[in-house]
Design an enzyme around this catalytic site. Structure first.
Site, PDB file in Angstrom:
ATOM      1  N   PHE A   1       2.243  -7.166 -17.338  1.00 32.54           N
ATOM      2  CA  PHE A   1       2.183  -6.088 -16.347  1.00 32.54           C
ATOM      3  C   PHE A   1       3.014  -4.888 -16.807  1.00 32.54           C
ATOM      4  O   PHE A   1       2.578  -3.736 -16.717  1.00 32.54           O
ATOM      5  CB  PHE A   1       2.689  -6.589 -14.985  1.00 32.54           C
ATOM      6  CG  PHE A   1       2.784  -5.513 -13.943  1.00 32.54           C
ATOM      7  CD1 PHE A   1       1.672  -5.142 -13.204  1.00 32.54           C
ATOM      8  CD2 PHE A   1       3.992  -4.862 -13.706  1.00 32.54           C
ATOM      9  CE1 PHE A   1       1.761  -4.130 -12.246  1.00 32.54           C
ATOM     10  CE2 PHE A   1       4.090  -3.862 -12.757  1.00 32.54           C
ATOM     11  CZ  PHE A   1       2.973  -3.499 -12.015  1.00 32.54           C
TER      12      PHE A   1
ATOM     13  N   ARG B   1       4.343  -0.169   8.812  1.00 30.58           N
ATOM     14  CA  ARG B   1       5.211  -1.224   8.261  1.00 30.58           C
ATOM     15  C   ARG B   1       6.385  -1.519   9.187  1.00 30.58           C
ATOM     16  O   ARG B   1       7.022  -2.568   9.062  1.00 30.58           O
ATOM     17  CB  ARG B   1       5.704  -0.836   6.874  1.00 30.58           C
ATOM     18  CG  ARG B   1       4.572  -0.612   5.871  1.00 30.58           C
ATOM     19  CD  ARG B   1       5.064   0.036   4.586  1.00 30.58           C
ATOM     20  NE  ARG B   1       3.957   0.556   3.801  1.00 30.58           N
ATOM     21  CZ  ARG B   1       3.383   1.734   3.984  1.00 30.58           C
ATOM     22  NH1 ARG B   1       3.822   2.539   4.960  1.00 30.58           N
ATOM     23  NH2 ARG B   1       2.376   2.120   3.227  1.00 30.58           N
TER      24      ARG B   1
ATOM     25  N   ASP C   1      -2.687  -7.840  -8.614  1.00 25.17           N
ATOM     26  CA  ASP C   1      -3.124  -6.521  -8.161  1.00 25.17           C
ATOM     27  C   ASP C   1      -4.182  -6.028  -9.136  1.00 25.17           C
ATOM     28  O   ASP C   1      -4.667  -6.771  -9.986  1.00 25.17           O
ATOM     29  CB  ASP C   1      -1.944  -5.556  -8.036  1.00 25.17           C
ATOM     30  CG  ASP C   1      -1.273  -5.268  -9.379  1.00 25.17           C
ATOM     31  OD1 ASP C   1      -1.740  -5.791 -10.417  1.00 25.17           O
ATOM     32  OD2 ASP C   1      -0.287  -4.519  -9.399  1.00 25.17           O
TER      33      ASP C   1
ATOM     34  N   ASN D   1       0.827  -1.220   0.000  1.00 23.96           N
ATOM     35  CA  ASN D   1       0.000   0.000   0.000  1.00 23.96           C
ATOM     36  C   ASN D   1       0.855   1.262   0.000  1.00 23.96           C
ATOM     37  O   ASN D   1       0.676   2.152   0.832  1.00 23.96           O
ATOM     38  CB  ASN D   1      -0.936   0.012   1.219  1.00 23.96           C
ATOM     39  CG  ASN D   1      -1.914  -1.132   1.193  1.00 23.96           C
ATOM     40  OD1 ASN D   1      -2.527  -1.411   0.164  1.00 23.96           O
ATOM     41  ND2 ASN D   1      -2.069  -1.822   2.314  1.00 23.96           N
TER      42      ASN D   1
ATOM     43  N   PRO E   1       1.526 -12.571  -8.877  1.00 25.91           N
ATOM     44  CA  PRO E   1       1.092 -11.508  -7.958  1.00 25.91           C
ATOM     45  C   PRO E   1      -0.110 -10.781  -8.575  1.00 25.91           C
ATOM     46  O   PRO E   1       0.007 -10.193  -9.650  1.00 25.91           O
ATOM     47  CB  PRO E   1       2.315 -10.587  -7.880  1.00 25.91           C
ATOM     48  CG  PRO E   1       3.459 -11.382  -8.450  1.00 25.91           C
ATOM     49  CD  PRO E   1       2.846 -12.304  -9.448  1.00 25.91           C
TER      50      PRO E   1
ATOM     51  N   GLN F   1       3.118 -13.113 -17.102  1.00 24.44           N
ATOM     52  CA  GLN F   1       2.381 -12.077 -16.381  1.00 24.44           C
ATOM     53  C   GLN F   1       3.243 -10.834 -16.179  1.00 24.44           C
ATOM     54  O   GLN F   1       2.755  -9.704 -16.257  1.00 24.44           O
ATOM     55  CB  GLN F   1       1.910 -12.632 -15.043  1.00 24.44           C
ATOM     56  CG  GLN F   1       1.227 -11.631 -14.132  1.00 24.44           C
ATOM     57  CD  GLN F   1       2.198 -10.998 -13.148  1.00 24.44           C
ATOM     58  OE1 GLN F   1       3.103 -11.641 -12.653  1.00 24.44           O
ATOM     59  NE2 GLN F   1       2.027  -9.725 -12.881  1.00 24.44           N
TER      60      GLN F   1
ATOM     61  N   ARG G   1       8.103   6.636  -1.861  1.00 22.14           N
ATOM     62  CA  ARG G   1       8.251   6.265  -0.455  1.00 22.14           C
ATOM     63  C   ARG G   1       8.906   4.895  -0.314  1.00 22.14           C
ATOM     64  O   ARG G   1       9.713   4.681   0.593  1.00 22.14           O
ATOM     65  CB  ARG G   1       6.885   6.260   0.239  1.00 22.14           C
ATOM     66  CG  ARG G   1       6.328   7.643   0.515  1.00 22.14           C
ATOM     67  CD  ARG G   1       5.149   7.574   1.459  1.00 22.14           C
ATOM     68  NE  ARG G   1       5.578   7.155   2.788  1.00 22.14           N
ATOM     69  CZ  ARG G   1       4.792   6.507   3.661  1.00 22.14           C
ATOM     70  NH1 ARG G   1       3.570   6.153   3.295  1.00 22.14           N
ATOM     71  NH2 ARG G   1       5.234   6.183   4.845  1.00 22.14           N
TER      72      ARG G   1
ATOM     73  N   HIS H   1      -3.976  -4.043 -11.695  1.00 19.71           N
ATOM     74  CA  HIS H   1      -3.546  -4.087 -13.093  1.00 19.71           C
ATOM     75  C   HIS H   1      -3.655  -5.510 -13.646  1.00 19.71           C
ATOM     76  O   HIS H   1      -4.143  -5.726 -14.761  1.00 19.71           O
ATOM     77  CB  HIS H   1      -2.104  -3.584 -13.228  1.00 19.71           C
ATOM     78  CG  HIS H   1      -1.943  -2.133 -12.915  1.00 19.71           C
ATOM     79  ND1 HIS H   1      -2.505  -1.144 -13.677  1.00 19.71           N
ATOM     80  CD2 HIS H   1      -1.282  -1.503 -11.918  1.00 19.71           C
ATOM     81  CE1 HIS H   1      -2.202   0.034 -13.162  1.00 19.71           C
ATOM     82  NE2 HIS H   1      -1.461  -0.155 -12.092  1.00 19.71           N
TER      83      HIS H   1
ATOM     84  N   LYS I   1      -0.465 -11.459  -2.009  1.00 20.05           N
ATOM     85  CA  LYS I   1       0.185 -10.748  -3.115  1.00 20.05           C
ATOM     86  C   LYS I   1       1.675 -10.556  -2.848  1.00 20.05           C
ATOM     87  O   LYS I   1       2.518 -10.809  -3.712  1.00 20.05           O
ATOM     88  CB  LYS I   1      -0.473  -9.394  -3.354  1.00 20.05           C
ATOM     89  CG  LYS I   1       0.182  -8.632  -4.509  1.00 20.05           C
ATOM     90  CD  LYS I   1      -0.172  -7.169  -4.513  1.00 20.05           C
ATOM     91  CE  LYS I   1       0.724  -6.399  -5.467  1.00 20.05           C
ATOM     92  NZ  LYS I   1       0.478  -4.943  -5.441  1.00 20.05           N
TER      93      LYS I   1
END
Length: 365
Positions: free
Chosen positions: A328, A215, A280, A162, A278, A324, A167, A282, A261
């Site tokens: 992506f 985190r 998400d 997230n 993974p 994939q 960052r 997209h 994920k």
């Protein structure tokens, strides 16, 4: 699909690393040879097998920096590298800025790049199964899946949860700064990734002050959980390379902050789990346009994540994670702009897929 793998270098995270806080200058416990003016050597990987801008700035790793027009620099264990591609040159060149051994550096680099896997063979196989993939691959060749050190990969993806690229990069840079300093390239400092022991000396509060937010507890909790593993956390993570994918995912999800994920990312990018997907938003969009059009408009759930992964594996086989990854990358803004310049409808290969329009200009960000 595979070439014989070069002998694996020693475990990166198990190498000798500093033991105190970030501001302190770490004690050198190994002889690091800094080469001065770099000497460039060709890699045995053509542009079709490795294209740097389609491999490094695409979310697999956040530790490599762009240090030239088509040049990326980063560390693998105690080795500090730059890789570059030049216009008109079909091969990738590399130089070693810092290392304990030039031979071990080359082996570590080839291992990190998954060099034993033939991308050309994979792309041919995928294109036979999916003409749309073949059209994308013609314009985006050389997108490799990396084989990172599992601890390094795990910590990076704990930072990515997230989060945004800026960052994530700052957090990963902070973690990296805890390791042995290797050198400076184009204004960027590079470090060996810190060991579990070194990471254990940083408190949750210190991570929070560095901007990690919630985190911070996941990183300290995961480090503690790994240290308690029989035989050590490094060996436990490496042992996941020998497990079935679902068992590896299940094991990773026992660590604080690791969900399906993040576990799939770690499995694909560091644990030789080439069929890991993974999922998400997209990837969900890709799946509902081309693989599962009957689910278009549905809300993504954990159960549907499993269906998406199964659909990719059913279509592309045991290396579905590599397919994939390319699809992506094709969603990223820079690559979408390139693909749109070649855009034309493509006839898909089965009735389910024919219900969706397969044109590059239909791809949503």
């Amino acid at each position: 699909m595979k070439r014989p793998r070069a002998p694996s270098p020693p475990s990166i995270s198990a190498a000798v690393k500093p033991s105190l806080s970030p501001p302190a200058t770490p004690i050198l416990k190994q002889k690091l040879h800094r080469t001065g003016k770099p000497n460039w050597f060709p890699l045995k990987l053509t542009k079709a097998e490795l294209t740097l801008p389609l491999t490094f700035p695409t979310g697999q790793t956040f530790r490599w920096k762009k240090t030239g027009e088509i040049q990326y620099s980063g560390s693998i264990g105690s080795h500090l590298f730059s890789l570059r591609q030049r216009q008109g040159d079909d091969t990738v060149s590399y130089c070693v800025h810092c290392s304990t051994s030039s031979k071990s550096a080359e082996l570590a680099l080839l291992d990190f790049l998954n060099s034993e896997i033939s991308l050309a063979e994979l792309w041919f196989d995928f294109s036979e199964k999916d003409p749309r993939f073949g059209e994308v691959a013609k314009h985006l060749c050389g997108a490799r899946v990396l084989r990172q050190d599992p601890l390094e990969c795990l910590i990076q993806f704990l930072c990515s949860s997230n989060n945004n690229i800026g960052r994530i990069t700052k957090m990963v840079d902070f973690v990296s700064s805890l390791g042995l300093y290797l050198g400076d390239i184009d204004g960027f400092e590079f470090h060996q990734f810190p060991s579990l022991e070194r990471l254990s000396k940083v408190s949750e509060e210190e991570f929070r002050k560095a901007g990690f937010g919630y985190r911070a507890k996941y990183i300290t909790g995961t480090v503690s959980a790994l240290q308690s593993k029989p035989g050590g956390g490094d060996e436990w993570l490496l042992s996941l390379r020998k497990m079935d994918l679902q068992d590896a995912i299940t094991a990773l999800c026992t660590l604080p902050g690791v969900g399906p994920k993040v576990a799939a990312c770690i499995a694909l990018f560091s644990l030789d789990q080439h069929s890991a997907i993974p999922v998400d938003t997209h990837v969900w969009q890709i799946a509902t346009r081309y693989l599962l059009p009957d689910l278009a408009g549905a809300k993504l759930t954990l159960k549907l994540c499993s269906r998406v992964a199964e659909a990719f594996v059913s279509k592309y086989g045991e290396y579905a994670g590599w397919a994939q990854t390319l699809l992506f990358i094709a969603e990223l803004p820079a690559q979408k702009a390139l693909l749109q310049s070649f855009s034309q409808p493509i006839q898909l290969d089965n009735s389910a897929e024919k219900s969706s329009v397969a044109s590059f200009d239909t791809i949503k960000p």
